[in-house]
Scaffold this active site. Structure first.
Site, mmCIF file in Angstrom:
data_model
loop_
_atom_site.group_PDB
_atom_site.id
_atom_site.type_symbol
_atom_site.label_atom_id
_atom_site.label_comp_id
_atom_site.label_asym_id
_atom_site.label_seq_id
_atom_site.Cartn_x
_atom_site.Cartn_y
_atom_site.Cartn_z
ATOM 1 N N THR A 6 6.460 -1.213 -10.559
ATOM 2 C CA THR A 6 5.548 -2.289 -10.144
ATOM 3 C C THR A 6 4.567 -2.604 -11.259
ATOM 4 O O THR A 6 4.186 -1.713 -12.027
ATOM 5 C CB THR A 6 4.768 -1.926 -8.863
ATOM 6 O OG1 THR A 6 3.949 -3.042 -8.493
ATOM 7 C CG2 THR A 6 3.870 -0.710 -9.038
ATOM 8 N N HIS A 7 4.171 -3.878 -11.342
ATOM 9 C CA HIS A 7 3.105 -4.268 -12.273
ATOM 10 C C HIS A 7 1.769 -4.317 -11.546
ATOM 11 O O HIS A 7 0.749 -4.628 -12.149
ATOM 12 C CB HIS A 7 3.403 -5.655 -12.863
ATOM 13 C CG HIS A 7 4.523 -5.643 -13.858
ATOM 14 N ND1 HIS A 7 4.415 -5.049 -15.085
ATOM 15 C CD2 HIS A 7 5.774 -6.149 -13.802
ATOM 16 C CE1 HIS A 7 5.551 -5.192 -15.747
ATOM 17 N NE2 HIS A 7 6.401 -5.849 -14.986
ATOM 18 N N ASN A 8 1.805 -4.047 -10.244
ATOM 19 C CA ASN A 8 0.575 -4.105 -9.448
ATOM 20 C C ASN A 8 -0.149 -2.748 -9.536
ATOM 21 O O ASN A 8 0.303 -1.746 -9.000
ATOM 22 C CB ASN A 8 0.937 -4.449 -7.994
ATOM 23 C CG ASN A 8 -0.286 -4.571 -7.110
ATOM 24 O OD1 ASN A 8 -1.251 -3.822 -7.283
ATOM 25 N ND2 ASN A 8 -0.247 -5.493 -6.175
ATOM 26 N N LYS A 11 -1.211 -0.978 -6.213
ATOM 27 C CA LYS A 11 -0.135 -0.254 -5.533
ATOM 28 C C LYS A 11 0.219 1.015 -6.309
ATOM 29 O O LYS A 11 0.423 2.084 -5.728
ATOM 30 C CB LYS A 11 1.120 -1.145 -5.406
ATOM 31 C CG LYS A 11 0.884 -2.326 -4.512
ATOM 32 C CD LYS A 11 2.115 -2.979 -3.945
ATOM 33 C CE LYS A 11 3.325 -3.068 -4.781
ATOM 34 N NZ LYS A 11 4.359 -3.922 -4.164
ATOM 35 N N ASP A 68 7.995 -2.507 -1.700
ATOM 36 C CA ASP A 68 7.703 -3.867 -1.249
ATOM 37 C C ASP A 68 6.963 -3.789 0.074
ATOM 38 O O ASP A 68 7.312 -2.984 0.952
ATOM 39 C CB ASP A 68 8.969 -4.717 -1.117
ATOM 40 C CG ASP A 68 8.624 -6.199 -1.235
ATOM 41 O OD1 ASP A 68 7.884 -6.559 -2.168
ATOM 42 O OD2 ASP A 68 9.063 -6.999 -0.388
ATOM 43 N N THR A 69 5.926 -4.599 0.166
ATOM 44 C CA THR A 69 5.028 -4.541 1.315
ATOM 45 C C THR A 69 4.823 -5.921 1.894
ATOM 46 O O THR A 69 4.764 -6.902 1.154
ATOM 47 C CB THR A 69 3.658 -3.961 0.859
ATOM 48 O OG1 THR A 69 3.869 -2.633 0.396
ATOM 49 C CG2 THR A 69 2.657 -3.945 1.997
ATOM 50 N N PHE A 150 -7.489 -3.502 -1.639
ATOM 51 C CA PHE A 150 -7.080 -4.741 -2.314
ATOM 52 C C PHE A 150 -6.328 -5.622 -1.310
ATOM 53 O O PHE A 150 -6.108 -5.225 -0.162
ATOM 54 C CB PHE A 150 -6.196 -4.419 -3.533
ATOM 55 C CG PHE A 150 -4.854 -3.819 -3.179
ATOM 56 C CD1 PHE A 150 -4.734 -2.461 -2.939
ATOM 57 C CD2 PHE A 150 -3.714 -4.614 -3.085
ATOM 58 C CE1 PHE A 150 -3.505 -1.902 -2.609
ATOM 59 C CE2 PHE A 150 -2.483 -4.064 -2.763
ATOM 60 C CZ PHE A 150 -2.372 -2.706 -2.521
ATOM 61 N N ASP A 153 -6.700 -6.041 2.678
ATOM 62 C CA ASP A 153 -7.451 -4.917 3.274
ATOM 63 C C ASP A 153 -8.752 -5.344 3.972
ATOM 64 O O ASP A 153 -9.048 -4.826 5.060
ATOM 65 C CB ASP A 153 -7.764 -3.844 2.219
ATOM 66 C CG ASP A 153 -6.553 -2.976 1.906
ATOM 67 O OD1 ASP A 153 -5.571 -3.023 2.671
ATOM 68 O OD2 ASP A 153 -6.591 -2.247 0.904
ATOM 69 N N LYS A 173 -7.571 5.744 3.187
ATOM 70 C CA LYS A 173 -6.549 4.693 3.295
ATOM 71 C C LYS A 173 -5.156 5.307 3.157
ATOM 72 O O LYS A 173 -4.274 5.050 3.968
ATOM 73 C CB LYS A 173 -6.753 3.602 2.235
ATOM 74 C CG LYS A 173 -5.655 2.534 2.305
ATOM 75 C CD LYS A 173 -5.771 1.392 1.309
ATOM 76 C CE LYS A 173 -4.522 0.511 1.383
ATOM 77 N NZ LYS A 173 -4.479 -0.558 0.389
HETATM 78 P P1 IMP Z 1 4.350 -6.900 -2.893
HETATM 79 O O1 IMP Z 1 4.823 -5.672 -2.237
HETATM 80 O O2 IMP Z 1 3.995 -6.683 -4.334
HETATM 81 O O3 IMP Z 1 5.256 -8.071 -2.688
HETATM 82 O O4 IMP Z 1 2.925 -7.189 -2.234
HETATM 83 C C1 IMP Z 1 2.730 -8.102 -1.256
HETATM 84 C C2 IMP Z 1 1.289 -8.513 -1.138
HETATM 85 O O5 IMP Z 1 0.809 -7.896 0.037
HETATM 86 C C3 IMP Z 1 0.313 -8.107 -2.250
HETATM 87 O O6 IMP Z 1 0.181 -9.086 -3.219
HETATM 88 C C4 IMP Z 1 -0.977 -7.966 -1.501
HETATM 89 O O7 IMP Z 1 -1.606 -9.217 -1.351
HETATM 90 C C5 IMP Z 1 -0.505 -7.507 -0.151
HETATM 91 N N1 IMP Z 1 -0.550 -6.054 -0.021
HETATM 92 C C6 IMP Z 1 0.376 -5.131 -0.399
HETATM 93 N N2 IMP Z 1 -0.035 -3.912 -0.103
HETATM 94 C C7 IMP Z 1 -1.247 -4.044 0.468
HETATM 95 C C8 IMP Z 1 -2.187 -3.119 0.975
HETATM 96 O O8 IMP Z 1 -2.002 -1.891 0.952
HETATM 97 N N3 IMP Z 1 -3.309 -3.655 1.478
HETATM 98 C C9 IMP Z 1 -3.571 -4.998 1.520
HETATM 99 N N4 IMP Z 1 -2.737 -5.887 1.046
HETATM 100 C C10 IMP Z 1 -1.589 -5.419 0.517
#
Ligand code: IMP
Length: 195
Positions: A6-8, A11, A68-69, A150, A153, A173
């Site tokens: 991931t680049h995030n 996460k 992925d979330t 983030f 949340d 969390k």
């Molecule tokens: P992805 O899994 O990178 O596609 O993330 C989806 C998006 O869901 C992210 O850009 C966040 O805006 C949001 N997201 C993912 N995980 C969380 C979390 O733990 N808390 C709040 N928002 C989240």
């Protein structure tokens, strides 16, 4: 060695916290600048988690983990779901996504603002695949509360602890969250297969 696909950074931090005393070195994509953004072309969290893990595994030839979330809001028929990061458009800020969500729910009463976060984490080393899921139920608040965490949340209220996710410390969390649950399950599965 294992790579978090991931680049995030938000996460990555949460995933790393669960892997703190893991017996393998955990690398981030910072070590692989040749890997740019990975397109999330899947229609489900599972497909996207798999795409991320497989793409990074193929390029690095190292075992990789993809997360992925999605935030699924009942009053929006499960949206933004798999499109949570792009809810207000491509490359938008967390703030814009949150504002759009609050706007869409403006006339929805609190008892109908039920939602859940779901995370799928997928692991592949090129031969073996593992995956796990985590979920937490909550209620979308009418305004942002709390400064931690983030994404969504600050608008995700957890009745169990009477706080939004953004009012929790990182440790609190991770104990409760979708991602913490999924990562702890996958950690267990990984410990069974690593020599
Ligand atoms: P992805 O899994 O990178 O596609 O993330 C989806 C998006 O869901 C992210 O850009 C966040 O805006 C949001 N997201 C993912 N995980 C969380 C979390 O733990 N808390 C709040 N928002 C989240």
């Amino acid at each position: 060695m294992i790579v978090i696909a991931t680049h995030n950074r938000d996460k990555e931090k949460e995933l790393r916290a669960v892997l703190r005393d893991f017996p393998l070195e955990v690398k981030s994509l910072d070590h692989f600048p040749e890997i740019g953004d990975i397109e999330e072309t899947g229609l489900t969290l599972m497909e996207n988690a798999k795409i991320k893990a497989e793409t990074v595994q193929k390029i690095t030839q190292l075992p990789s983990l993809g997360d992925d979330t999605g935030l699924e809001v009942d009053a929006l028929n499960g949206a933004p779901g798999v499109y949570s990061s792009r809810f207000a458009g491509e490359d938008v800020t967390y703030e814009k996504n949150v504002k759009k969500l609050l706007y869409k729910l403006v006339s929805v009463p609190i008892e109908k603002r039920t939602a859940r976060f779901r995370t799928v984490i997928y692991y592949t080393d090129g031969k073996r695949e593992l995956y796990s899921e985590g979920e937490i139920k909550g209620i979308i608040t009418e305004k942002q509360i709390g400064k931690n965490g983030f994404g969504y949340d600050p608008v995700f209220y957890i009745p169990e602890v009477k706080k939004t996710m953004a009012e929790l410390s990182p440790e609190e969390k991770n104990k409760l969250s979708h991602r913490g649950q999924a990562m702890r399950k996958l950690r267990k599965l990984l410990l069974d297969i690593i020599p």
